[in-house]
Design an enzyme around this catalytic site. Structure first.
Site, PDB file in Angstrom:
ATOM      1  N   LYS A  89     -12.055  -3.984   0.456  1.00  0.00           N
ATOM      2  CA  LYS A  89     -11.023  -3.436  -0.438  1.00  0.00           C
ATOM      3  C   LYS A  89     -10.387  -2.162   0.107  1.00  0.00           C
ATOM      4  O   LYS A  89      -9.216  -1.881  -0.134  1.00  0.00           O
ATOM      5  CB  LYS A  89     -11.620  -3.156  -1.821  1.00  0.00           C
ATOM      6  CG  LYS A  89     -12.052  -4.405  -2.580  1.00  0.00           C
ATOM      7  CD  LYS A  89     -10.852  -5.191  -3.074  1.00  0.00           C
ATOM      8  CE  LYS A  89     -11.263  -6.370  -3.952  1.00  0.00           C
ATOM      9  NZ  LYS A  89     -10.128  -7.253  -4.249  1.00  0.00           N
ATOM     10  N   GLU A 111      -6.143  -1.508 -11.221  1.00  0.00           N
ATOM     11  CA  GLU A 111      -6.993  -2.296 -12.098  1.00  0.00           C
ATOM     12  C   GLU A 111      -8.285  -2.569 -11.340  1.00  0.00           C
ATOM     13  O   GLU A 111      -8.298  -2.548 -10.110  1.00  0.00           O
ATOM     14  CB  GLU A 111      -6.322  -3.628 -12.446  1.00  0.00           C
ATOM     15  CG  GLU A 111      -6.477  -4.759 -11.410  1.00  0.00           C
ATOM     16  CD  GLU A 111      -5.810  -4.468 -10.068  1.00  0.00           C
ATOM     17  OE1 GLU A 111      -4.904  -3.631 -10.042  1.00  0.00           O
ATOM     18  OE2 GLU A 111      -6.214  -5.080  -9.061  1.00  0.00           O
ATOM     19  N   SER A 377     -17.510 -10.152   2.780  1.00  0.00           N
ATOM     20  CA  SER A 377     -16.461  -9.269   2.266  1.00  0.00           C
ATOM     21  C   SER A 377     -17.009  -7.959   1.715  1.00  0.00           C
ATOM     22  O   SER A 377     -16.317  -6.948   1.699  1.00  0.00           O
ATOM     23  CB  SER A 377     -15.658  -9.997   1.188  1.00  0.00           C
ATOM     24  OG  SER A 377     -16.534 -10.469   0.178  1.00  0.00           O
TER      25      SER A 377
END
Lengths: 407, 257
Positions: A89, A111, A377
């Site tokens: 991210k 968000e 991830s």
């Protein structure tokens, strides 16, 4: 590249910018400027420097020998879990905060579902001295309290969302409402390849560093130039598109995206959008969408909060439709078992999201000499509560592999 | 002639348009509210089509959408409730909501149903003007159905002229940078925006919406536009009790007197 977004903001029939007029000036400003900024040498230098020195890139491509023996093929793990803040991210938030600065914005909103994107956003806001507001569903706040505390420690204001089902979808609605109400000073950092054009393309480009590194890493750690497979999990789909991006035109590389089946695609508790969805509009984008016959959006379910989204990035809807990417899905139980297997064989605790990509390895017959890249991830720290519960009565993740203990 | 054009031709000032959500507070409130609004003196009515994710709406209309869906409202049901409404109601009726339920219903099907029950216009805030022109205009036109477009304080002059050119009926002028139902009075900045648009000599009349909650804001809006749209304040007033008709009469009298 033939998989690029077109000048109207579409991937085939998917994408676009289905937004109210109140959002138009901000989205238009971003659309008019993002490519100029992304190709500006000063931006490139600053972005690359932060990725290297702050995020810790390149992330390793690690040959997982014991996992490879188990699955009887060659498995390379792309270690996004080793990034600062523990997931891919941060690649996106570092890029977007640099863009926000260049657009003259002073306030950031985001968000978050599980809290990973919220933490990555709060982190870069602390780094750049920007005001940060994160919208998070009340249900998720209760489930993910360590990440809430982390965001607060980083100086972010975490606003509980009590509308709808109080999860990621509702947090996204609320962030959009905030942006409508604060058009002048605010940039909205969307966490995945979702939302109105140009967000899907912007986030895909920022995440494409994952596959850019693979281009030289694969030949360093294997005897092949190209991998035979790249496997990634997909919710909104940012780590998946980042992992596929530079291989999309290389048709010899098989690209596999793994959705969360939840308790099974026919159980009524699933997040397998491409199995249960049909085209519709969510958060400003035409894409595959889980919805009722009347077009009301259905609340998805997955054990993994990061895959718990009723839509999917429009580029994935397109890649699915033209069959460039193979989409499959695995259940909660399959993901949990795969997570434990990786932990025991390689000493790596993956995020529950990434465990879905790992679980797909058990659903496919590989050749011994296939080179299979799996993107990890994120790391599993945030999922310890779920794992601890699972460990109370786990199945044997190494069943059928007599060699494991003495390896 | 489309009833919207007729209204703007006959009434020059202080047009009052009222929004409510179909299926709220009760599933069968829809036609009761429409008739009561016309009797109380509303000039036009926007019937909300409830959606699970109303991203341009504030808490009041979010709640009415959620409740209406829980009550079982759907487009199919709404059209069946509205069949026959034109035997009694003469004022313009519009449908307002989000794009996805309309797409799933089928655009052509939707326009045909609108036409057959007597709907004059549609407001779909998340349908961009460009998509409307390229994909939907001809089917709307076939049924003489108007697609009402929005402008906001952030819209550039160029953008407003573009929107004016493709608009029919009227332009929905969003009063502030906000979702529905948040403000109680207009700031100097908002008034400056109203004046700016007023001086642009647009082809279409404007109605001001978002943040119109009482007589003061309604009257003030009337100075800068042909009238105003009231949504959240009205939906809030519907409340829970069974005196819906009386409440509506009182609400409209308070605004208009």
């Amino acid at each position: 590249m033939k998989y690029d977004v077109d000048e109207r903001g579409y991937y085939g029939e998917f994408g676009g910018a289905y937004i109210p007029e109140m959002m138009y000036p901000n989205v238009k400003q971003l659309e008019d400027n993002y490519l100029k900024i992304l190709t500006d040498q000063k931006f490139i230098d600053e972005f690359n420097s932060l990725l290297k020195n702050y995020v810790g890139r390149p992330s390793p491509l690690y040959f997982a020998s014991r996992l490879s023996l188990f699955y009887k093929t060659k498995i390379l793990l792309k270690r996004e879990d080793l990034n600062h803040t523990g997931a891919h991210k941060i690649n996106n938030t570092v890029g977007q905060i640099l863009i926000a600065k260049r657009l003259g914005k002073s306030r950031i909103i985001a968000e978050t579902g599980a809290g990973q994107h919220g933490v990555a956003t709060a982190t870069v806001c602390a780094l750049m001295g920007m005001k940060c507001v994160v919208y998070m569903g009340q249900t998720d706040i209760e489930r993910q309290s360590p990440n809430v505390l982390r965001m607060k420690m980083l100086g972010a204001e975490v606003i509980p969302v009590i509308s709808g089902n109080k999860t990621l979808k509702d947090a996204t609605n609320e962030a959009i409402r905030d942006w409508i109400s604060n058009p002048a000073d605010t940039h909205y950092i969307i966490g995945s390849v979702v939302g109105p054009h140009p967000y899907p393309d912007l986030v895909a480009r920022l995440q494409s560093v994952i596959s850019e590194e693979m281009l030289y890493q694969v030949k360093e750690v294997s005897d092949k130039i190209n991998p035979d497979y790249i496997v990634a999990c997909v919710g909104g789909g940012s780590n998946a598109i980042g992992s596929f991006y530079h291989y999309l035109n290389n048709e010899q590389v098989k690209l596999i995206a793994v959705e969360a089946a939840g308790k099974g695609t026919e159980s009524g508790e699933t997040a397998a959008t491409l199995v249960k969805g049909r085209p519709g509009v969510i958060h400003g984008s035409m894409t595959m969408l889980m919805q009722t016959e009347d077009g009301q959006i259905i609340e998805p379910y997955s054990i993994s909060a990061g895959l718990d989204y009723p839509g999917i990035g429009p580029i994935h809807s397109y890649l699915h439709k033209i069959k460039r990417v193979i989409f499959d899905n695995v259940t909660d139980d399959e993901a949990l078992e795969a997570a434990l297997r990786l932990t025991r064989l390689e000493g790596i605790v993956p995020a529950l999201e990434s465990a879905h990509a790992l679980a797909w390895l058990g659903k496919h017959k590989f050749n011994n000499d296939d080179v299979v890249v799996v993107t990890i991830s994120g790391r599993g720290d945030k999922d310890m509560d779920t794992y601890i519960k699972y460990m109370e009565s786990p199945p044997n993740p190494l069943k059928g592999a007599k060699w494991t203990t003495h390896m | 002639m489309n009833r919207i054009d007729k209204l703007f031709k006959e009434k020059k000032t202080n047009i009052l348009s009222v929004y409510f959500t179909a299926g709220y507070p009760n599933l069968d409130s829809t036609t009761v509210i429409i008739k009561a609004l016309e009797n109380a003196g509303a000039d036009m009515i926007e019937i909300g089509m409830p959606f699970s994710d109303p991203m341009a709406d504030g808490p009041v209309i979010q709640h009415s959408n959620e409740q209406a869906l829980k009550n079982g409202m759907s487009l199919k049901l709404l059209f069946s409730q509205l069949s026959g409404i034109r035997k009694e109601v003469k004022i313009p009726l519009l449908l307002m909501g989000y794009l996805n339920p309309v797409i799933q219903f089928g655009i052509a099907n939707f326009c045909a149903e609108c036409s057959s029950v007597g709907i004059d216009g549609v407001i779909l805030p998340d349908l961009p003007p460009q998509n409307f022109v390229e994909e939907y205009f001809s089917i709307f036109d076939k049924y003489d159905l108007y697609n009402i477009l929005l402008i906001s304080p952030q819209s550039s002059a160029e953008r407003i002229y573009t929107i004016d050119k493709i608009s029919r009926g009227f332009i929905y002028m969003v009063s502030s940078s906000s979702v529905t139902g948040t403000k109680n009075d207009f700031s100097e900045e908002q008034v400056a925006y109203f004046k700016r648009v007023q001086n642009m000599n647009l082809d279409n009349p404007c109605l001001i919406g978002f943040g119109i909650s009482n007589r003061e804001t309604y009257n003030k809006a009337g100075k800068y536009a042909r009238g105003a749209i009231i949504g959240s304040a009205f939906v809030k007033s519907l409340g829970k009790d069974d005196k819906v008709i009386e409440n509506i009469g009182r609400f409209i009298r308070n605004i208009k007197s």
